[in-house]
Motif scaffolding. Structure first.
Motif, short mmCIF file in Angstrom:
data_model
loop_
_atom_site.label_atom_id
_atom_site.label_comp_id
_atom_site.label_asym_id
_atom_site.label_seq_id
_atom_site.Cartn_x
_atom_site.Cartn_y
_atom_site.Cartn_z
N THR A 377 17.97 16.93 63.07
CA THR A 377 16.77 16.48 64.37
C THR A 377 15.43 16.87 64.01
O THR A 377 14.56 16.36 64.49
CB THR A 377 17.43 17.24 65.69
N SER A 378 15.63 17.96 63.06
CA SER A 378 14.20 18.57 62.44
C SER A 378 13.60 17.63 61.44
O SER A 378 12.36 17.83 61.13
CB SER A 378 14.40 19.81 61.82
N ASN A 379 14.17 16.20 60.95
CA ASN A 379 13.74 15.46 60.14
C ASN A 379 13.80 15.76 58.66
O ASN A 379 13.26 15.25 57.86
CB ASN A 379 12.41 15.01 60.36
N ARG A 380 14.28 17.21 58.56
CA ARG A 380 14.08 17.59 57.17
C ARG A 380 15.52 17.23 56.49
O ARG A 380 16.81 17.05 57.11
CB ARG A 380 14.29 19.26 57.08
N LEU A 381 15.34 17.01 55.15
CA LEU A 381 16.45 16.68 54.22
C LEU A 381 16.91 17.90 53.41
O LEU A 381 16.32 18.10 52.59
CB LEU A 381 16.11 15.65 53.31
N TYR A 382 18.02 18.35 54.00
CA TYR A 382 18.17 19.64 53.51
C TYR A 382 19.57 19.28 52.35
O TYR A 382 20.39 18.90 52.82
CB TYR A 382 18.90 20.44 54.74
N GLN A 383 19.27 20.03 51.18
CA GLN A 383 20.35 19.93 50.36
C GLN A 383 21.29 21.08 50.23
O GLN A 383 20.95 22.26 50.20
CB GLN A 383 19.76 19.63 48.86
N VAL A 384 22.66 20.87 50.61
CA VAL A 384 23.58 21.71 50.82
C VAL A 384 23.94 22.57 49.73
O VAL A 384 24.01 23.86 49.71
CB VAL A 384 24.83 21.10 51.25
N SER A 385 23.83 22.01 48.30
CA SER A 385 24.31 22.67 47.15
C SER A 385 23.27 23.80 46.76
O SER A 385 23.53 24.67 46.50
CB SER A 385 24.17 21.72 45.86
N VAL A 386 21.74 23.50 46.74
CA VAL A 386 20.80 24.32 46.17
C VAL A 386 20.20 25.14 47.21
O VAL A 386 19.47 25.98 47.30
CB VAL A 386 19.73 23.64 45.34
N GLY A 387 20.60 24.81 48.63
CA GLY A 387 19.89 25.30 49.77
C GLY A 387 18.38 25.12 50.07
O GLY A 387 17.57 26.31 50.62
N GLN A 388 17.79 24.05 49.67
CA GLN A 388 16.50 23.60 49.82
C GLN A 388 16.45 22.28 50.37
O GLN A 388 17.32 21.54 50.76
CB GLN A 388 15.83 23.87 48.30
N CYS A 389 15.08 21.91 50.77
CA CYS A 389 14.64 20.70 51.25
C CYS A 389 14.00 19.82 50.39
O CYS A 389 13.11 20.23 49.48
CB CYS A 389 13.94 20.96 52.52
N LEU A 390 14.23 18.43 50.55
CA LEU A 390 13.11 17.36 49.80
C LEU A 390 11.96 17.65 50.40
O LEU A 390 11.82 17.35 51.54
CB LEU A 390 14.08 15.89 50.03
N SER A 391 10.99 17.44 49.38
CA SER A 391 9.58 17.67 49.82
C SER A 391 8.73 16.97 48.81
O SER A 391 9.04 16.54 47.96
CB SER A 391 9.11 19.23 49.66
N VAL A 392 7.70 16.52 49.27
CA VAL A 392 6.40 15.90 48.49
C VAL A 392 5.73 16.98 47.73
O VAL A 392 5.57 18.14 48.04
CB VAL A 392 5.26 15.30 49.20
N ALA A 393 5.88 16.62 46.28
CA ALA A 393 5.25 17.69 45.35
C ALA A 393 3.96 17.73 45.70
O ALA A 393 3.14 17.06 46.00
CB ALA A 393 5.48 17.19 44.08
N GLN A 394 3.61 19.24 45.61
CA GLN A 394 2.16 19.86 45.72
C GLN A 394 1.52 20.13 44.72
O GLN A 394 2.00 20.52 43.94
CB GLN A 394 2.20 20.90 46.90
N PRO A 395 0.27 19.45 44.62
CA PRO A 395 -0.69 18.89 45.43
C PRO A 395 -0.05 17.41 45.30
O PRO A 395 0.49 17.05 44.34
CB PRO A 395 -2.15 19.10 45.20
N VAL A 396 -0.35 16.73 46.42
CA VAL A 396 0.10 15.53 46.45
C VAL A 396 -0.47 14.44 45.49
O VAL A 396 -1.99 14.59 45.61
CB VAL A 396 0.01 14.63 47.92
N GLY A 397 0.01 13.90 44.50
CA GLY A 397 -0.70 12.94 43.40
C GLY A 397 -0.60 11.60 43.51
O GLY A 397 0.33 11.25 44.36
#
Length: 419
Positions: A377-397
């Protein structure tokens, strides 16, 4: 139970390193009460007092400190002292700092003479690790007569890391005159994690290597049926098996056909004019139910996740591009297994070894782990294997790269799957 930001980081790191919640494991402590799940008749069963003492071998590689010590204390707490000769910990060349001086000190100061710590000088794997532990044991290994244990041969030392040794020991024991017995009052729990949190050296497919050794030593002409299912393995090397073949001859072992007829007749089916044939077939896997489908739009950029090249390109990275509802290669399906499948072809996958690599499109394997995502419901895409979320690379290019990052509440990590 209340979690703060520091707890969240510990939990995410724990999932990444160990594929379970290390924060909870640490809070549980080293001693844990467990219910007796045996049948009531087992609880009143009386055993002979004059039983041999046992050496218990525990192999580990990069295990969480709390989970390892809870395992050790579980054996100590639940085994009558006169039956437990020793516990042998075999460290298979672990890399984690907490498993070095801290573990040495705990074994020396808290566990004393009952526990021995053996450290491998290189990664040997579970199979050879067990054999190394057995070689250091001075009690009756697993409460079994040592002479009988060694008579039918040990594990195949040519097998690597993990996989196939359970079948090998079954074939060898039955075909060479022994038996495997089911003891109803003996309860063994085996918990499979969503993924293996550690890989094999060099990323090698040890299951294929070990299975080939198994087939060529024990399966006689039936190995052709295995190879017909895995034709890509016909030319693959599997090492020297001459010692294992000699062991089979020395023990006067029966044929694999005998094993199928007498030990595992369920493996056979009536075919070819009522002649029994082993049933080695791949049963088609049920396709997981699709829960949502549509374009995967990032809320921070308003752009959609697509393949950098073609959606059919295995190993290709994913990037952000302007959304186009008419483009079939922007169509994602999120299913009940947590898989994100692009254009019905490939799954969004992360590397479990090179965790800083960007997500890629890979063949769907159906085993969760590197391809298991949680879209909550938080709209985050959580990856179970690595324990991290899918994110836009910073800074946005302008290239629209994405990456995996520690989860936060930013819009860069928020996604909507919309049709």
């Amino acid at each position: 139970m209340i979690f703060n930001e520091a707890d969240q980081e510990v939990r995410d790191t724990g999932y990444h390193q160990h594929a379970f919640n290390v924060l909870i494991s640490t809070r549980l402590g080293y001693h844990r009460e467990l219910p007796d799940t045996r049948d009531s008749q087992c609880q009143v069963k009386v055993y002979p007092a004059a039983l041999p003492s046992a050496s218990v071998v525990i192999c580990f590689f990069n295990e969480a400190f709390s989970a390892l010590l809870r395992t050790v204390h579980s054996v100590l707490d639940r085994t009558p002292a006169y039956l437990l000769h020793e516990i042998i910990l075999v460290d298979d060349h672990s890399e984690l700092e907490e498993l070095k001086e801290d573990l040495d000190r705990y074994v020396r100061e808290e566990l004393q003479a009952k526990v021995k710590l053996v450290r491998n000088q290189r990664r040997e794997g579970l199979i050879r690790g067990r054999m190394i532990g057995a070689s250091h044991a001075t009690g009756g290994l697993f409460a079994m007569n040592r002479k009988y244990f060694n008579e039918l041969g040990q594990y195949d030392a040519g097998m690597d890391i993990w996989g196939g040794e359970n079948l090998e020991i079954s074939f060898r024991i039955w075909m060479c005159g022994g038996q495997l017995l089911i003891i109803p009052c003996s309860r063994v729990g085996h918990i499979f994690r969503k993924r293996r949190p550690y890989g094999s050296p060099g990323g090698q497919d040890t299951m294929a290597h070990n299975s080939l050794r198994l087939a060529h030593v024990w399966m006689d002409e039936y190995k052709e049926q295995y190879l017909s299912l895995r034709p890509e393995l016909r030319e693959r090397g599997y090492g020297d098996i001459s010692e294992r073949v000699a062991l089979r001859k020395q023990l006067h072992c029966r044929s694999f056909g005998w094993y199928l007829d007498n030990v595992y007749p369920e493996m056979q089916t009536v075919a070819n004019g009522n002649k029994p044939q082993p049933l080695f077939i791949n049963k088609g896997l049920r396709r997981p139910k699709i829960l949502q489908r549509g374009q995967l739009r990032n809320l921070a950029t308003g752009r959609c996740l697509v393949a950098q090249g073609r959606a059919s390109q295995k190993g290709g990275v994913v990037v952000l591009r302007p959304c186009d509802p008419r483009d079939p290669e922007q169509d994602w399906a999120y299913d009940e297994e947590g898989q994100l499948v692009l254009a019905g072809l490939l799954c969004l996958d992360v590397s479990e070894v090179r965790t800083f690599d960007p997500p890629r499109l890979m063949k769907c394997h159906g085993s969760g782990g590197s391809q298991q995502w949680s879209l909550g419901t938080s709209n985050r895409l959580y990856q179970v294997s690595v324990g991290q979320c899918l994110s836009v690379a910073q800074p946005v290019g302008p290239k629209g790269y994405v990456s995996m990052a520690i989860c936060d509440a930013s819009q860069a990590q928020q996604w909507q799957l919309e049709g």
